[in-house]
Design a protein around this motif. Structure first.
Motif, PDB file in Angstrom:
ATOM      1  N   ILE A  46      -3.030 -25.004 -33.568  1.00 31.72           N
ATOM      2  CA  ILE A  46      -2.641 -24.480 -34.886  1.00 31.72           C
ATOM      3  C   ILE A  46      -3.853 -23.904 -35.602  1.00 31.72           C
ATOM      4  O   ILE A  46      -3.782 -22.829 -36.217  1.00 31.72           O
ATOM      5  CB  ILE A  46      -1.981 -25.585 -35.728  1.00 31.72           C
ATOM      6  N   GLU A  47      -4.989 -24.580 -35.516  1.00 29.67           N
ATOM      7  CA  GLU A  47      -6.203 -24.072 -36.165  1.00 29.67           C
ATOM      8  C   GLU A  47      -6.643 -22.743 -35.550  1.00 29.67           C
ATOM      9  O   GLU A  47      -7.092 -21.835 -36.266  1.00 29.67           O
ATOM     10  CB  GLU A  47      -7.308 -25.114 -36.066  1.00 29.67           C
ATOM     11  N   TRP A  48      -6.506 -22.622 -34.241  1.00 29.02           N
ATOM     12  CA  TRP A  48      -6.852 -21.370 -33.578  1.00 29.02           C
ATOM     13  C   TRP A  48      -5.931 -20.252 -34.049  1.00 29.02           C
ATOM     14  O   TRP A  48      -6.374 -19.119 -34.278  1.00 29.02           O
ATOM     15  CB  TRP A  48      -6.762 -21.546 -32.064  1.00 29.02           C
ATOM     16  N   MET A  49      -4.645 -20.561 -34.221  1.00 30.97           N
ATOM     17  CA  MET A  49      -3.702 -19.563 -34.734  1.00 30.97           C
ATOM     18  C   MET A  49      -4.062 -19.152 -36.163  1.00 30.97           C
ATOM     19  O   MET A  49      -3.897 -17.984 -36.549  1.00 30.97           O
ATOM     20  CB  MET A  49      -2.272 -20.093 -34.681  1.00 30.97           C
ATOM     21  N   GLU A  50      -4.580 -20.098 -36.949  1.00 31.68           N
ATOM     22  CA  GLU A  50      -5.016 -19.752 -38.307  1.00 31.68           C
ATOM     23  C   GLU A  50      -6.187 -18.774 -38.271  1.00 31.68           C
ATOM     24  O   GLU A  50      -6.257 -17.825 -39.065  1.00 31.68           O
ATOM     25  CB  GLU A  50      -5.396 -21.025 -39.075  1.00 31.68           C
ATOM     26  N   LEU A  51      -7.118 -18.988 -37.339  1.00 35.29           N
ATOM     27  CA  LEU A  51      -8.224 -18.041 -37.180  1.00 35.29           C
ATOM     28  C   LEU A  51      -7.701 -16.653 -36.805  1.00 35.29           C
ATOM     29  O   LEU A  51      -8.141 -15.631 -37.366  1.00 35.29           O
ATOM     30  CB  LEU A  51      -9.182 -18.519 -36.084  1.00 35.29           C
ATOM     31  N   GLN A  52      -6.764 -16.611 -35.863  1.00 31.36           N
ATOM     32  CA  GLN A  52      -6.217 -15.324 -35.443  1.00 31.36           C
ATOM     33  C   GLN A  52      -5.473 -14.638 -36.586  1.00 31.36           C
ATOM     34  O   GLN A  52      -5.520 -13.407 -36.718  1.00 31.36           O
ATOM     35  CB  GLN A  52      -5.277 -15.519 -34.243  1.00 31.36           C
ATOM     36  N   ALA A  53      -4.801 -15.432 -37.418  1.00 30.76           N
ATOM     37  CA  ALA A  53      -4.084 -14.858 -38.558  1.00 30.76           C
ATOM     38  C   ALA A  53      -5.050 -14.231 -39.556  1.00 30.76           C
ATOM     39  O   ALA A  53      -4.788 -13.160 -40.121  1.00 30.76           O
ATOM     40  CB  ALA A  53      -3.241 -15.936 -39.234  1.00 30.76           C
ATOM     41  N   MET A  54      -6.195 -14.883 -39.771  1.00 31.01           N
ATOM     42  CA  MET A  54      -7.194 -14.312 -40.675  1.00 31.01           C
ATOM     43  C   MET A  54      -7.776 -13.034 -40.092  1.00 31.01           C
ATOM     44  O   MET A  54      -7.985 -12.042 -40.807  1.00 31.01           O
ATOM     45  CB  MET A  54      -8.292 -15.341 -40.961  1.00 31.01           C
ATOM     46  N   LYS A  55      -8.042 -13.021 -38.788  1.00 29.12           N
ATOM     47  CA  LYS A  55      -8.607 -11.833 -38.156  1.00 29.12           C
ATOM     48  C   LYS A  55      -7.626 -10.661 -38.204  1.00 29.12           C
ATOM     49  O   LYS A  55      -8.032  -9.501 -38.331  1.00 29.12           O
ATOM     50  CB  LYS A  55      -8.982 -12.136 -36.703  1.00 29.12           C
ATOM     51  N   ALA A  56      -6.332 -10.964 -38.108  1.00 25.55           N
ATOM     52  CA  ALA A  56      -5.306  -9.915 -38.084  1.00 25.55           C
ATOM     53  C   ALA A  56      -4.819  -9.542 -39.472  1.00 25.55           C
ATOM     54  O   ALA A  56      -3.969  -8.658 -39.613  1.00 25.55           O
ATOM     55  CB  ALA A  56      -4.122 -10.384 -37.230  1.00 25.55           C
ATOM     56  N   GLY A  57      -5.337 -10.214 -40.515  1.00 25.32           N
ATOM     57  CA  GLY A  57      -4.891  -9.928 -41.877  1.00 25.32           C
ATOM     58  C   GLY A  57      -3.544 -10.522 -42.213  1.00 25.32           C
ATOM     59  O   GLY A  57      -2.904 -10.120 -43.194  1.00 25.32           O
ATOM     60  N   ARG A  58      -3.095 -11.505 -41.442  1.00 32.33           N
ATOM     61  CA  ARG A  58      -1.812 -12.154 -41.707  1.00 32.33           C
ATOM     62  C   ARG A  58      -1.926 -13.255 -42.759  1.00 32.33           C
ATOM     63  O   ARG A  58      -0.921 -13.711 -43.289  1.00 32.33           O
ATOM     64  CB  ARG A  58      -1.232 -12.756 -40.418  1.00 32.33           C
ATOM     65  N   ARG A  59      -3.151 -13.715 -43.025  1.00 34.84           N
ATOM     66  CA  ARG A  59      -3.378 -14.698 -44.083  1.00 34.84           C
ATOM     67  C   ARG A  59      -4.717 -14.429 -44.736  1.00 34.84           C
ATOM     68  O   ARG A  59      -5.587 -13.754 -44.176  1.00 34.84           O
ATOM     69  CB  ARG A  59      -3.319 -16.134 -43.551  1.00 34.84           C
ATOM     70  N   THR A  60      -4.862 -14.953 -45.931  1.00 26.06           N
ATOM     71  CA  THR A  60      -6.100 -14.759 -46.679  1.00 26.06           C
ATOM     72  C   THR A  60      -7.252 -15.476 -45.999  1.00 26.06           C
ATOM     73  O   THR A  60      -7.110 -16.591 -45.487  1.00 26.06           O
ATOM     74  CB  THR A  60      -5.932 -15.308 -48.116  1.00 26.06           C
ATOM     75  N   LEU A 112       6.195 -17.899 -49.202  1.00 31.01           N
ATOM     76  CA  LEU A 112       6.594 -17.712 -47.810  1.00 31.01           C
ATOM     77  C   LEU A 112       5.776 -18.637 -46.915  1.00 31.01           C
ATOM     78  O   LEU A 112       4.577 -18.820 -47.131  1.00 31.01           O
ATOM     79  CB  LEU A 112       6.388 -16.253 -47.388  1.00 31.01           C
ATOM     80  N   TRP A 113       6.410 -19.195 -45.885  1.00 25.33           N
ATOM     81  CA  TRP A 113       5.787 -20.200 -45.030  1.00 25.33           C
ATOM     82  C   TRP A 113       5.733 -19.744 -43.580  1.00 25.33           C
ATOM     83  O   TRP A 113       6.606 -19.005 -43.119  1.00 25.33           O
ATOM     84  CB  TRP A 113       6.563 -21.519 -45.110  1.00 25.33           C
ATOM     85  N   SER A 114       4.729 -20.219 -42.874  1.00 27.83           N
ATOM     86  CA  SER A 114       4.683 -20.028 -41.425  1.00 27.83           C
ATOM     87  C   SER A 114       5.737 -20.921 -40.782  1.00 27.83           C
ATOM     88  O   SER A 114       6.075 -21.986 -41.310  1.00 27.83           O
ATOM     89  CB  SER A 114       3.296 -20.406 -40.880  1.00 27.83           C
ATOM     90  N   VAL A 115       6.245 -20.499 -39.616  1.00 28.25           N
ATOM     91  CA  VAL A 115       7.220 -21.319 -38.896  1.00 28.25           C
ATOM     92  C   VAL A 115       6.822 -21.377 -37.429  1.00 28.25           C
ATOM     93  O   VAL A 115       6.361 -20.389 -36.852  1.00 28.25           O
ATOM     94  CB  VAL A 115       8.664 -20.774 -39.053  1.00 28.25           C
ATOM     95  N   LEU A 116       6.958 -22.555 -36.838  1.00 27.66           N
ATOM     96  CA  LEU A 116       6.709 -22.779 -35.409  1.00 27.66           C
ATOM     97  C   LEU A 116       8.025 -23.227 -34.787  1.00 27.66           C
ATOM     98  O   LEU A 116       8.551 -24.291 -35.124  1.00 27.66           O
ATOM     99  CB  LEU A 116       5.637 -23.854 -35.208  1.00 27.66           C
ATOM    100  N   ILE A 117       8.570 -22.412 -33.888  1.00 26.13           N
ATOM    101  CA  ILE A 117       9.847 -22.705 -33.236  1.00 26.13           C
ATOM    102  C   ILE A 117       9.556 -23.171 -31.820  1.00 26.13           C
ATOM    103  O   ILE A 117       8.831 -22.503 -31.071  1.00 26.13           O
ATOM    104  CB  ILE A 117      10.763 -21.472 -33.246  1.00 26.13           C
TER     105      ILE A 117
END
Length: 402
Positions: free
Chosen positions: A218-232, A60-65
């Protein structure tokens, strides 16, 4: 352009991307931008697309619309292409969503989301939106419709209804140029939020951010995803981004900017790294008399800019009163000529240019006075050479989000 709030029925737009049946997927190229992908169910709707070179349906992939105010889908995709390749994002930029009736953008969102869900393997909890100017208002409108959006990158414009919000259920990375006529709006949006947020300011006007800022988003969103448990959790990435932030803090010469950077680092990396030292340093700095004064001046300057815009609009309204016309026009001329002198100088140049752009933007709709219109032509900042992705929308509504 005056922001339009869509009918209530258009707010909860479809984003069940990962649940859509994958039918009719075509073999699109990887690692290159495709300018025009027609939506299978609605061929009148299309989007520019970037698939990472490593894309496969096995994960599964992230998508930016993305949404551009003039329907320039490729410009939006190009801006995030490098970061998308590095961090594994599919990027799709609408070729039909544009400034105007919200129903047009709503139709684009519905068609794109359905088509992306049919063609690609998308993580339902890693759907991101971005937009420039009126396109940012579209992105935020969709995200506010409770569509499980993970984050929004909003460039040069905020909420479509201008209502203040202290918290939203998605992360917000906003950008603004120092000469942007929506600069104050973006600062107010950022200051009001208490949910995850970040504001990146760059030297420039009403335009997409520089490539380095797009990557940072995008890097900031990756940090937020890790904090929220959306990515490893990725310790190597966290360390790299943490060190980059610390270098930026060390290079900051302005004490108020240093406080903001320290506060942002402490908030963004909380739970991922120990940030007690940075948080304490921010508190200590903000209590120093000179820094405290600098922070107060910063807020006072923003408040004064908002107040002056309101006063100018009041004077404009008085032009329609025959008894007050001449006195109002004289006061407007005095103020605008003062901004013009500052805009041509080095002192307070950015603030003066913003003021003139705010006043000039939409004047044709606000005021029907030929003498005043001629005055605006004399004082309006000259357009600077623009890159193809820039968009000077002088009819954008000025919203302060207070």
């Amino acid at each position: 352009m005056k922001a339009l709030v869509p009918p209530r029925s258009l707010v909860p737009l479809l984003f069940a991307l990962a649940c859509a049946a994958r039918v009719g997927a075509q073999d699109l190229p990887r690692g290159a931008i495709v300018d025009d992908v027609k939506c299978a169910e609605e061929p009148a709707q299309s989007y520019a697309l970037y698939l990472p070179s490593t894309y496969s349906r096995d994960r599964l992939w992230s998508v930016l619309i993305a949404f551009h105010p003039a329907a320039r889908g490729r410009a939006m995709v190009e801006k995030y292409q490098a970061a998308a390749e590095q961090y594994g994002y599919i990027v799709a930029g609408s070729n039909t969503s544009r400034n105007g009736p919200m129903a047009v953008s709503a139709a684009s969102v519905r068609a794109m989301s359905a088509d992306l869900g049919q063609r690609f393997s998308i993580a339902a909890d890693r759907v991101y939106l971005t937009g420039m100017s009126g396109g940012a208002r579209v992105a935020l409108q969709v995200a506010l419709g409770r569509n499980n959006i993970a984050g929004v990158i909003a460039s040069s414009a905020g909420y479509p209804d201008s209502k203040p919000r202290s918290s939203v259920p998605f992360a917000v990375f906003s950008t603004a140029g120092t000469d942007d006529f929506n600069y104050i709006e973006m600062r107010q949006l950022d200051r009001k939020l208490t949910s995850p947020h970040y504001l990146a300011v760059f030297n420039g006007g009403h335009t997409l951010p520089p490539d380095a800022v797009a990557r940072e988003a995008i890097e900031w969103m990756e940090l937020q995803a890790m904090k929220a448990g959306r990515r490893t959790k990725d310790d190597a990435l966290i360390d790299r981004l943490f060190d980059a932030r610390r270098r930026r803090i060390a290079e900051a010469s302005d004490p108020a900017a240093r406080v903001h950077l320290l506060e942002a680092l402490a908030e963004d990396f909380k739970g991922l790294r120990g940030v007690q030292a940075e948080a304490a340093r921010a508190r200590d700095l903000s209590r120093q008399p000179d820094v405290k004064k600098a922070l107060a001046r910063e807020r006072a300057s923003d408040a004064a800019e908002i107040r002056e815009v309101g006063e100018i609009f009041e004077l404009e309204a008085a032009l329609g009163d025959e008894q007050r016309h001449d006195a109002s026009l004289m006061r407007l001329r005095e103020r605008l000529m003062r901004y013009k002198r500052l805009a041509d100088a080095d002192v307070e140049r950015s603030q003066a240019r913003r003021m003139l752009r705010v006043v000039a933007g939409g004047a044709a709709e606000r005021v029907d006075d030929p003498v005043y219109r001629k005055l605006l032509e004399q004082v309006a900042p000259r357009a600077e050479p623009r890159r193809h992705e820039e968009y000077e929308d002088h009819e954008e509504e000025f919203l302060v989000g207070t």
